[in-house]
Write a protein that holds these residues in place. Structure first.
Motif, short mmCIF file in Angstrom:
data_model
loop_
_atom_site.label_atom_id
_atom_site.label_comp_id
_atom_site.label_asym_id
_atom_site.label_seq_id
_atom_site.Cartn_x
_atom_site.Cartn_y
_atom_site.Cartn_z
N ALA A 67 38.54 31.33 38.24
CA ALA A 67 37.26 30.66 38.49
C ALA A 67 36.18 31.66 38.90
N ALA A 68 36.52 32.62 39.75
CA ALA A 68 35.53 33.60 40.21
C ALA A 68 35.03 34.47 39.05
N ALA A 69 35.94 34.98 38.25
CA ALA A 69 35.54 35.85 37.14
C ALA A 69 34.74 35.08 36.09
N LEU A 70 35.16 33.88 35.78
CA LEU A 70 34.46 33.09 34.78
C LEU A 70 33.11 32.60 35.30
N GLY A 71 33.02 32.28 36.59
CA GLY A 71 31.73 31.91 37.18
C GLY A 71 30.75 33.07 37.11
N ALA A 72 31.24 34.27 37.44
CA ALA A 72 30.39 35.47 37.34
C ALA A 72 29.99 35.74 35.90
#
Length: 194
Positions: A67-72
């Motif tokens: 989620a963090a990488a895809l949000g970024a």
């Protein structure tokens, strides 16, 4: 308290509700369980990243599926689309907005200010007295594109407020000390610094 996995009310909360109901009558109170926090769905985020990458003509995403990488990644892609004069895709804009709101919430913990970016999300942040009912005294509201530009440092807080792109009310509603939320672009998985 409500279980985030099953949606069931905890035994302690149920017992409290039963006791109040027996004491004051069924119409005296209603128990409204807290809604569990929304967890970003990595597959939905990956779909948003994939679609936005196609829209800007970028190669397929090869980064981590978290989620963090895809949000970024969505945040970077939305900025890339805006820079190219394109309208960001709705799902990518939603994901980028929620990611940036999460960064603000983590970087400025508290509940004194409510930041609203309709229709995608809202968070409470900034240390200080919190509100418990009704409209909070410190509110910031803006559109998603302005929020992304503020988060990335592409738009300054004073200019956004002066132009009316950001509506801020209350003595603690100045977020300039917490912005930008990310370092200067391009500096995300698709555009590493040379």
């Amino acid at each position: 308290m409500m279980s985030a996995t099953t949606g069931a009310v905890s035994p302690a909360l149920a017992a409290t509700a039963q006791a109040v109901s027996e004491t004051a009558g069924d119409d005296a109170c209603a128990i409204v369980a807290a809604m569990p926090a929304r967890r970003p769905d990595p597959q939905r985020l990956l779909a948003a990243v994939t679609a936005q990458r196609e829209a800007v003509g970028a190669e397929p995403y090869a980064g981590p599926v978290t989620a963090a990488a895809l949000g970024a990644a969505c945040l970077g892609l939305v900025i890339e689309a805006i820079d190219a004069g394109q309208q960001p895709l709705r799902e990518a804009l939603r994901a980028a907005t929620i990611h940036a709101l999460g960064l603000l919430e983590a970087g400025a913990p508290g509940r004194a200010v409510e930041v609203r970016v309709p229709p995608f999300g809202a968070v409470q942040c900034v240390a200080g007295p919190r509100h418990t009912r009704g409209t909070p005294p410190n509110v910031v509201e803006t559109d998603a594109v302005t929020w992304i530009m503020l988060a990335a440092g592409r738009t300054g807080w004073p200019a956004a407020v002066a132009s009316g792109s950001v509506r801020a009310s209350g003595p603690r509603a100045d977020l300039s000390a917490y912005l930008p939320l990310v370092s200067a672009w391009p500096q995300h998985p698709m555009h590493p610094q040379d």
